[in-house]
Design a protein around this motif. Structure first.
Motif, PDB file in Angstrom:
ATOM      1  N   LEU B 164       0.730  -1.108  -0.064  1.00 19.48           N
ATOM      2  CA  LEU B 164       0.103  -0.078   0.008  1.00 19.48           C
ATOM      3  C   LEU B 164       0.884   1.241  -0.013  1.00 19.48           C
ATOM      4  O   LEU B 164       0.584   2.304  -0.645  1.00 19.48           O
ATOM      5  CB  LEU B 164      -0.660   0.059   1.310  1.00 19.48           C
ATOM      6  N   ILE B 165       1.873   1.392   0.721  1.00 16.26           N
ATOM      7  CA  ILE B 165       2.855   2.401   0.707  1.00 16.26           C
ATOM      8  C   ILE B 165       3.357   2.734  -0.736  1.00 16.26           C
ATOM      9  O   ILE B 165       3.715   3.813  -1.000  1.00 16.26           O
ATOM     10  CB  ILE B 165       3.956   2.202   1.891  1.00 16.26           C
ATOM     11  N   ALA B 168       0.731   4.434  -2.482  1.00 16.64           N
ATOM     12  CA  ALA B 168       0.486   6.031  -1.830  1.00 16.64           C
ATOM     13  C   ALA B 168       1.830   6.898  -2.364  1.00 16.64           C
ATOM     14  O   ALA B 168       1.457   7.985  -2.691  1.00 16.64           O
ATOM     15  CB  ALA B 168       0.743   5.788  -0.374  1.00 16.64           C
ATOM     16  N   ILE B 172       1.466  10.516  -4.570  1.00 18.42           N
ATOM     17  CA  ILE B 172       2.148  11.702  -4.295  1.00 18.42           C
ATOM     18  C   ILE B 172       3.063  12.097  -5.371  1.00 18.42           C
ATOM     19  O   ILE B 172       3.266  13.205  -6.003  1.00 18.42           O
ATOM     20  CB  ILE B 172       2.966  11.496  -3.055  1.00 18.42           C
ATOM     21  N   LYS B 199      -6.704   8.583  -2.656  1.00 17.15           N
ATOM     22  CA  LYS B 199      -6.172   9.055  -1.520  1.00 17.15           C
ATOM     23  C   LYS B 199      -7.028   8.926  -0.145  1.00 17.15           C
ATOM     24  O   LYS B 199      -6.555   8.930   0.706  1.00 17.15           O
ATOM     25  CB  LYS B 199      -6.075  10.663  -1.727  1.00 17.15           C
ATOM     26  N   THR B 200      -8.328   8.537  -0.612  1.00 19.19           N
ATOM     27  CA  THR B 200      -9.101   8.204   0.331  1.00 19.19           C
ATOM     28  C   THR B 200      -8.840   6.775   1.244  1.00 19.19           C
ATOM     29  O   THR B 200      -8.796   6.742   2.512  1.00 19.19           O
ATOM     30  CB  THR B 200     -10.651   8.130  -0.057  1.00 19.19           C
ATOM     31  N   ILE B 202      -5.851   5.632   1.500  1.00 15.08           N
ATOM     32  CA  ILE B 202      -4.710   5.928   1.917  1.00 15.08           C
ATOM     33  C   ILE B 202      -5.044   6.656   3.494  1.00 15.08           C
ATOM     34  O   ILE B 202      -4.442   6.156   4.477  1.00 15.08           O
ATOM     35  CB  ILE B 202      -3.632   6.830   1.360  1.00 15.08           C
ATOM     36  N   ALA B 203      -5.844   7.476   3.474  1.00 23.91           N
ATOM     37  CA  ALA B 203      -6.263   8.309   4.401  1.00 23.91           C
ATOM     38  C   ALA B 203      -7.092   7.274   5.625  1.00 23.91           C
ATOM     39  O   ALA B 203      -6.755   7.124   6.856  1.00 23.91           O
ATOM     40  CB  ALA B 203      -7.366   9.510   4.374  1.00 23.91           C
ATOM     41  N   LYS B 204      -7.581   6.348   5.007  1.00 24.98           N
ATOM     42  CA  LYS B 204      -8.321   5.335   5.898  1.00 24.98           C
ATOM     43  C   LYS B 204      -7.213   4.532   6.455  1.00 24.98           C
ATOM     44  O   LYS B 204      -7.635   4.042   7.458  1.00 24.98           O
ATOM     45  CB  LYS B 204      -9.285   4.522   5.085  1.00 24.98           C
ATOM     46  N   ALA B 205      -6.463   3.882   5.751  1.00 27.01           N
ATOM     47  CA  ALA B 205      -5.503   3.069   6.314  1.00 27.01           C
ATOM     48  C   ALA B 205      -4.460   3.882   7.341  1.00 27.01           C
ATOM     49  O   ALA B 205      -4.119   3.400   8.600  1.00 27.01           O
ATOM     50  CB  ALA B 205      -4.540   2.725   5.247  1.00 27.01           C
ATOM     51  N   PHE B 206      -4.495   5.050   7.042  1.00 26.76           N
ATOM     52  CA  PHE B 206      -3.601   5.773   8.337  1.00 26.76           C
ATOM     53  C   PHE B 206      -4.321   6.025   9.565  1.00 26.76           C
ATOM     54  O   PHE B 206      -3.709   5.779  10.661  1.00 26.76           O
ATOM     55  CB  PHE B 206      -3.468   7.376   7.541  1.00 26.76           C
ATOM     56  N   VAL B 207      -5.712   6.241   9.565  1.00 28.06           N
ATOM     57  CA  VAL B 207      -6.558   6.546  10.366  1.00 28.06           C
ATOM     58  C   VAL B 207      -6.625   5.246  11.161  1.00 28.06           C
ATOM     59  O   VAL B 207      -6.503   5.025  12.695  1.00 28.06           O
ATOM     60  CB  VAL B 207      -7.906   6.855  10.146  1.00 28.06           C
ATOM     61  N   LEU B 209      -4.155   2.674  11.539  1.00 25.61           N
ATOM     62  CA  LEU B 209      -2.827   2.606  12.144  1.00 25.61           C
ATOM     63  C   LEU B 209      -3.090   3.163  13.472  1.00 25.61           C
ATOM     64  O   LEU B 209      -2.383   2.705  14.553  1.00 25.61           O
ATOM     65  CB  LEU B 209      -1.762   3.459  11.618  1.00 25.61           C
ATOM     66  N   GLY B 210      -3.795   4.097  14.016  1.00 24.06           N
ATOM     67  CA  GLY B 210      -4.097   4.711  15.208  1.00 24.06           C
ATOM     68  C   GLY B 210      -5.004   4.077  15.934  1.00 24.06           C
ATOM     69  O   GLY B 210      -5.125   4.011  17.470  1.00 24.06           O
TER      70      GLY B 210
END
Lengths: 215, 215
Positions: B164-165, B168, B172, B199-200, B202-207, B209-210
């Motif tokens: 995924l990275i 991403a 970019i 990008k959505t 990726i934003a979901k994957a980022f969220v 992670l937390g």
């Protein structure tokens, strides 16, 4: 400084024993494994330092219930809106939809912020809003952006000290592409626009996580 | 299982000594710190297990040069396109620009993929492309999407086993909003579209992670 360690099989076994039978003394664990207490000392100190085990005098070791992704949380908790925000692209309320579209292409952004005097946030307009207007019947030159924009107080905003992950969560939760970073004016007369966080910001931050760097 | 540990001041000091003076024996480190070798044993074993120090018989400890974000790398290396891709929204080459815009609104996506027979990728069209066409002079009902789309082979794609990275990074690097996930057809006759990464995504994957979860 936070470090990561791959547990040995013996350490995983100890963790399992304490999870199932704790509180349990070091001597009892050693006995179960047919090892001496001295041999286990480094293992127990690693598991205790990592926060997985807690030791209580005269009681023994018990499992703390800690999860394994503390390091990641620590990293995410250091990433704030302040360090990632991009420059906002703003237009005035009386800008025509046509000129807004032109601005969007010139600045190559997906969302424009509409501001009043002193840069206070009045509205927000996305590519989607502009596309909807563009296939409508009205003349784009005569239609002011204020007619089609989403208005305050229906705008999701964030502030510079917010965590980036909180902003990312808002992007997902509200299904939006961009969040204005705002600063409330001292006199209570609105929110000054000082930045933007977009899905691009988040994708960049995600990519950055994978780059080699010291934690 | 990988765990994280916050180093003590003494462990950080040991790390610093070995970085500056290694290779150095355990006895020499102990002497510098006015401690016994036995006292240092758990510290040295933690630093060695974590991969920061390496021990060579009859030589001593030396610094391995390892960086601290191995855990994060390990997590990122588990996230593949397969597990995050969304369903692609596709249209045919003879779809009008007007109908493409309607489809984009109905499906609520930012990018449409244009496909030939058998679902092979022919082109890609973004909100930006559609907005540009919408402010042009031509009738949107009469203009086929194939006239304004970006065509193969100028399309950035990814495959299900990609990280995924990596996807991403492409978003970019090429400043795009969406990457079709494709599967090369056996006969070499093109790329079948089987998903999308945006990008959505990726934003979901980022969220994610937390969110609390076991590593």
């Amino acid at each position: 400084m936070v470090i990561t360690i791959e547990l040995t099989n013996r350490q995983e076994l100890i963790l399992k024993i304490v999870q199932e039978e704790g509180p349990i003394t070091g001597e009892q664990i050693a006995e179960k494994l047919n090892l001496t207490r001295a041999t286990l000392r480094p293992d127990l100190s690693i598991l205790t330092m990592a926060g997985y085990l807690e030791a209580r005098p005269r009681v023994g070791y018990y499992y703390s219930g800690k999860k394994g992704n503390q390091l990641l949380k620590e990293m995410l908790n250091k990433m704030t809106v302040k360090d990632y925000k991009a420059v906002p692209v703003v237009i005035k309320e009386d800008t025509s939809v046509y000129d807004a579209i032109v601005t969007m292409f010139l600045e190559d952004v997906g969302t424009l912020y509409v501001v009043k005097e002193r840069g206070t946030l009045a509205g927000i307009v996305s590519r989607k809003d502009l596309l909807k207007a563009a296939i409508g019947k009205q003349s784009l030159q005569d239609l002011p952006i204020s007619v089609i924009m989403t208005r305050m107080p229906n705008i999701i905003t964030c502030q510079i000290d917010d965590l980036l992950i909180e902003a990312a969560n808002k992007l997902i939760q509200y299904q939006i592409d961009s969040i204005p970073v705002v600063k409330p004016l001292d006199n209570g007369e609105g929110l000054e626009v000082i930045g933007r966080i977009t899905k691009t910001t988040i994708a960049k931050a995600f990519v950055e996580l994978g780059k080699e760097k010291e934690v």
